[in-house]
Design a protein around this motif. Structure first.
Motif, PDB file in Angstrom:
ATOM      1  N   LYS A 198      45.601  48.938  42.142  1.00 40.98           N
ATOM      2  CA  LYS A 198      46.443  47.870  41.338  1.00 40.98           C
ATOM      3  C   LYS A 198      46.068  46.815  42.683  1.00 40.98           C
ATOM      4  O   LYS A 198      45.782  45.931  42.806  1.00 40.98           O
ATOM      5  N   LEU A 199      45.661  47.219  44.626  1.00 37.79           N
ATOM      6  CA  LEU A 199      45.531  47.462  45.481  1.00 37.79           C
ATOM      7  C   LEU A 199      43.895  45.957  45.495  1.00 37.79           C
ATOM      8  O   LEU A 199      43.925  44.719  45.541  1.00 37.79           O
ATOM      9  N   LEU A 219      42.961  45.204  42.431  1.00 36.05           N
ATOM     10  CA  LEU A 219      42.843  43.783  41.722  1.00 36.05           C
ATOM     11  C   LEU A 219      43.747  42.629  42.381  1.00 36.05           C
ATOM     12  O   LEU A 219      43.039  41.744  42.096  1.00 36.05           O
ATOM     13  N   GLU A 220      44.123  42.929  42.864  1.00 34.07           N
ATOM     14  CA  GLU A 220      45.002  41.749  43.564  1.00 34.07           C
ATOM     15  C   GLU A 220      44.443  41.192  44.782  1.00 34.07           C
ATOM     16  O   GLU A 220      44.934  40.053  44.797  1.00 34.07           O
ATOM     17  N   ILE A 221      43.669  41.997  45.573  1.00 36.90           N
ATOM     18  CA  ILE A 221      43.269  41.195  46.937  1.00 36.90           C
ATOM     19  C   ILE A 221      41.719  41.021  45.742  1.00 36.90           C
ATOM     20  O   ILE A 221      41.989  39.368  46.332  1.00 36.90           O
ATOM     21  N   SER A 222      41.242  41.310  45.250  1.00 40.35           N
ATOM     22  CA  SER A 222      40.543  40.638  43.955  1.00 40.35           C
ATOM     23  C   SER A 222      40.495  38.886  42.780  1.00 40.35           C
ATOM     24  O   SER A 222      39.516  37.769  43.276  1.00 40.35           O
ATOM     25  N   GLN A 223      42.117  38.852  42.454  1.00 38.23           N
ATOM     26  CA  GLN A 223      42.381  37.733  42.541  1.00 38.23           C
ATOM     27  C   GLN A 223      42.393  36.864  43.183  1.00 38.23           C
ATOM     28  O   GLN A 223      41.958  35.854  42.803  1.00 38.23           O
ATOM     29  N   ALA A 224      42.794  37.424  44.378  1.00 35.47           N
ATOM     30  CA  ALA A 224      43.364  36.003  44.875  1.00 35.47           C
ATOM     31  C   ALA A 224      42.196  35.370  45.742  1.00 35.47           C
ATOM     32  O   ALA A 224      41.759  34.866  45.874  1.00 35.47           O
ATOM     33  N   GLU A 229      40.418  34.775  34.533  1.00 37.86           N
ATOM     34  CA  GLU A 229      41.730  35.245  35.305  1.00 37.86           C
ATOM     35  C   GLU A 229      43.133  35.604  35.059  1.00 37.86           C
ATOM     36  O   GLU A 229      43.708  36.320  35.343  1.00 37.86           O
ATOM     37  N   PHE A 247      43.123  39.821  34.749  1.00 38.21           N
ATOM     38  CA  PHE A 247      43.508  40.731  35.962  1.00 38.21           C
ATOM     39  C   PHE A 247      44.999  41.213  35.856  1.00 38.21           C
ATOM     40  O   PHE A 247      44.581  42.105  35.669  1.00 38.21           O
ATOM     41  N   ALA A 248      45.695  40.629  35.218  1.00 35.82           N
ATOM     42  CA  ALA A 248      46.503  42.033  34.629  1.00 35.82           C
ATOM     43  C   ALA A 248      46.376  42.401  33.797  1.00 35.82           C
ATOM     44  O   ALA A 248      46.913  43.522  34.014  1.00 35.82           O
ATOM     45  N   ASN A 291      45.120  44.984  35.703  1.00 32.76           N
ATOM     46  CA  ASN A 291      46.688  45.827  36.420  1.00 32.76           C
ATOM     47  C   ASN A 291      47.283  47.239  35.338  1.00 32.76           C
ATOM     48  O   ASN A 291      47.583  48.132  35.524  1.00 32.76           O
TER      49      ASN A 291
END
Length: 189
Positions: free
Chosen positions: A29-30, A32-37, A13, A16-17, A20
């Motif tokens: 970036k979007l 990665l944000e959705i995938s991280q969630a 986890e 992800f940062a 990004n």
């Protein structure tokens, strides 16, 4: 499949940062944000259900073997044979390498680089073609890489060894062929 490949390639986890930071692309970036969630929700579900997925089994096994190494313990194995090595992922390579470092086992990888078909799911053919370098065995090793072909006569009644050898040149490993016509093995140098 992204989460599986993410884990297969040894990411967690915190990565992800890092990923990004490496991009300016808004869509990436979007994603990665959705995938991280999704990743965090999936990880939470695994914990709540006392479950472990296959990727975590391999990652955890490598971690345990690394702990064994840190404790300067040795496991008693003579051989480690890895079949279909041409399709090995970084994650599985890390497991094999960790295992080889806590044993005196001879590592034998068997595969055929021409049959490598799993790049989409994380396999890395350079782990096969640069086996000694990647395993840290350059200049002498307790390992070997073998490519074994099973040849049939295809109804011709004969197998032309010289024709086979003359059509293929390799720069790594020892190659063996099983000739089904006269039931013999021979090595290719």
């Amino acid at each position: 499949n992204f989460i599986r490949n993410f884990k297969v390639n040894g990411y967690d986890e915190d990565d992800f940062a890092v990923l990004n930071q490496k991009t300016d692309n808004v869509r990436t970036k979007l994603f990665l944000e959705i995938s991280q969630a999704c990743y965090l929700e999936y990880k939470k579900w695994l914990i709540e259900n006392h479950a472990v997925d296959f990727e975590d089994m391999i990652n955890e096994s490598a971690r345990v073997l690394n702990n064994v190494k840190e404790m300067k313990q040795k496991l008693d194995f003579k051989y480690l044979i890895v079949d279909e090595y041409q399709d090995i992922s970084r994650q599985r390579f890390d497991l094999v390498k960790a295992f080889s470092e806590v044993t005196s086992a001879k590592v034998m990888a068997v595969g055929d680089d021409w049959q490598s078909i799993y790049a989409f799911s994380g396999s890395d053919i350079t782990l096969f073609t640069k086996f000694e370098e990647k395993m840290g065995y350059e200049g002498g090793c307790n390992c070997s890489i073998n490519v074994i072909w099973y040849c049939t006569c295809s109804g011709t009644g004969f197998f032309d060894r010289q024709l086979f050898i003359s059509h293929y040149r390799w720069n790594y490993g020892r190659r063996y062929v099983f000739n089904d016509c006269n039931r013999e093995w021979f090595g290719l140098e």
